[in-house]
Enzyme design. Sequence first.
Site, PDB file in Angstrom:
ATOM      1  N   ARG A  50       0.849  -1.215   0.000  1.00 42.84           N
ATOM      2  CA  ARG A  50       0.000   0.000   0.000  1.00 42.84           C
ATOM      3  C   ARG A  50       0.876   1.254   0.000  1.00 42.84           C
ATOM      4  O   ARG A  50       0.597   2.218  -0.701  1.00 42.84           O
ATOM      5  CB  ARG A  50      -0.935  -0.030   1.215  1.00 42.84           C
ATOM      6  CG  ARG A  50      -1.966   1.079   1.193  1.00 42.84           C
ATOM      7  CD  ARG A  50      -3.052   0.882   2.232  1.00 42.84           C
ATOM      8  NE  ARG A  50      -2.561   1.095   3.586  1.00 42.84           N
ATOM      9  CZ  ARG A  50      -3.313   0.951   4.687  1.00 42.84           C
ATOM     10  NH1 ARG A  50      -4.569   0.569   4.576  1.00 42.84           N
ATOM     11  NH2 ARG A  50      -2.818   1.158   5.887  1.00 42.84           N
ATOM     12  N   LYS A 149      -2.447   6.972   1.053  1.00 42.89           N
ATOM     13  CA  LYS A 149      -2.400   7.257   2.501  1.00 42.89           C
ATOM     14  C   LYS A 149      -1.365   8.359   2.709  1.00 42.89           C
ATOM     15  O   LYS A 149      -0.210   8.098   3.039  1.00 42.89           O
ATOM     16  CB  LYS A 149      -2.071   5.965   3.265  1.00 42.89           C
ATOM     17  CG  LYS A 149      -2.447   6.050   4.733  1.00 42.89           C
ATOM     18  CD  LYS A 149      -2.466   4.677   5.366  1.00 42.89           C
ATOM     19  CE  LYS A 149      -2.468   4.720   6.877  1.00 42.89           C
ATOM     20  NZ  LYS A 149      -3.589   5.418   7.490  1.00 42.89           N
ATOM     21  N   GLU A 182     -16.249   6.313   4.530  1.00 45.99           N
ATOM     22  CA  GLU A 182     -15.562   5.669   5.652  1.00 45.99           C
ATOM     23  C   GLU A 182     -15.658   6.606   6.844  1.00 45.99           C
ATOM     24  O   GLU A 182     -16.418   7.575   6.818  1.00 45.99           O
ATOM     25  CB  GLU A 182     -14.097   5.373   5.302  1.00 45.99           C
ATOM     26  CG  GLU A 182     -13.285   6.611   4.952  1.00 45.99           C
ATOM     27  CD  GLU A 182     -11.808   6.327   4.718  1.00 45.99           C
ATOM     28  OE1 GLU A 182     -11.318   5.245   5.069  1.00 45.99           O
ATOM     29  OE2 GLU A 182     -11.132   7.233   4.185  1.00 45.99           O
TER      30      GLU A 182
HETATM   31  N1  PMP Z   1      -9.490   4.936   6.934  1.00 40.36           N
HETATM   32  C1  PMP Z   1      -8.623   5.892   7.265  1.00 40.36           C
HETATM   33  C2  PMP Z   1      -8.875   7.284   6.809  1.00 40.36           C
HETATM   34  C3  PMP Z   1      -7.490   5.580   8.049  1.00 40.36           C
HETATM   35  O1  PMP Z   1      -6.608   6.541   8.369  1.00 40.36           O
HETATM   36  C4  PMP Z   1      -7.285   4.245   8.474  1.00 40.36           C
HETATM   37  C5  PMP Z   1      -6.068   3.905   9.285  1.00 40.36           C
HETATM   38  N2  PMP Z   1      -6.204   4.308  10.617  1.00 40.36           N
HETATM   39  C6  PMP Z   1      -8.241   3.283   8.128  1.00 40.36           C
HETATM   40  C7  PMP Z   1      -9.321   3.657   7.337  1.00 40.36           C
HETATM   41  C8  PMP Z   1      -8.089   1.851   8.541  1.00 40.36           C
HETATM   42  O2  PMP Z   1      -7.071   1.234   7.781  1.00 40.36           O
HETATM   43  P1  PMP Z   1      -6.142   0.083   8.372  1.00 40.36           P
HETATM   44  O3  PMP Z   1      -7.042  -1.044   8.744  1.00 40.36           O
HETATM   45  O4  PMP Z   1      -5.207  -0.254   7.273  1.00 40.36           O
HETATM   46  O5  PMP Z   1      -5.468   0.663   9.580  1.00 40.36           O
END
Ligand code: PMP
Length: 285
Positions: A50, A149, A182
Site C-alpha cells: 500500500r 495514505k 468511511e
Molecule cells: N481509513 C482511514 C482514513 C485511516 O486513516 C485508516 C487507518 N487508521 C483506516 C481507514 C483503517 O485502515 P487500516 O485497517 O489499514 O489501519
Amino acid sequence: MKIYIDGNYYSKEDANVSVFDHGLLYGDGIFEGIRIYNGVIFRLREHLIRLYESARAIMLDIGVTIDTMEHNVCECVRVNEKKDGYIRLIVTRGEGALGIDPSSCKKAIVIIIVGDIQLYPHEYYTKGICLMISSYRRIPSACFDVRIKSLNYLNNILAKIEARQAGCFECILLNTDGHVAECSADNIFIVKNGKILTPSVTEGALDGITRRTVLELAQKSGIETAETTLTRFDCYTADECFLTGTGAEIIPVVSIDNRVIGNGLPGELTQNIIQSFTTFVRSLS
Ligand code: PMP
C-alpha cells in the site's frame, strides 16, 4: 526508543527532520500505521505494498526497494525489542525549496518509529460507541484519491474535531454523491439480514488492512460479504455496525445520529467477528 531516519538510529530527543521538508511544509509524503502482535508484524507486506502504491500515485521515489524496506522495518522492531506495539512508517518528499514544486526535493526521507500502542477504552468494545454523520464530505477522487495514505489528513482531522465536539468518538464521512465512504480514521461496516456490507474503496475509502482481514475472516466462516454502495439510510436502518482500523481493531457501533442500531448493544455478528479477529491475531507467532 530508537527512531530510524534514513539508515541511522536516534533517540526521541535527537530524531529531527528539516523545517524545509515538504512533508512538514505541504503534507507531501505518505505513511503507514502497522501493529506488532506477539513479535509478529501484522501483514507487513500488505502495508508495504500500500505504501509503495501510494508512492507511485504521487510520483515519490522512496529510494529503497520494498525488500530493503521490509528488512529495515523488521530490524527497527528488533532494535526496539517490541513484542506488542505500533509502527509508524513515514516517507516524506524530503528537503526542498519553499515552493510546492517537489522537483526541488532531491531525496525522500524514510522514518520508522516503533512505539507502544495507545489502546482505546475497554468499554468502547463492550458497550459500543455512538457515531454521527459528519458535515464534511470525503474528498472526491477527481480531486485526490484517498486510497493514497498521504500525510495530508486535514479533511479527516476537521471531521474528527466536529465529532469530538458533538461528543462522538468517530464520524461517518459521506462522499460528494451522498454515499458512505468511511470514518475519519477507520473503515465502516454494517450488517443487514446476516450479510456484512462495507463501502467499496472507489466510494472514497482507504483500502484498510483490517477491513481486508475482516472480509477474509467473514468469508472463511461462511458469512456473506459485499463491497457496495451504502447511504445514510442504510446506516440508520442497519442491524449492526462496526468500525475497523489498525489501532482500533474492531469497534462496535450502537447508535448513529441518535438512531439506535439493533438493540443498542454490540451485535451478535460483530461480536463473532471480534472473536475471530482476536483469535487470529493471538495465533500469530
Ligand atoms: N481509513 C482511514 C482514513 C485511516 O486513516 C485508516 C487507518 N487508521 C483506516 C481507514 C483503517 O485502515 P487500516 O485497517 O489499514 O489501519
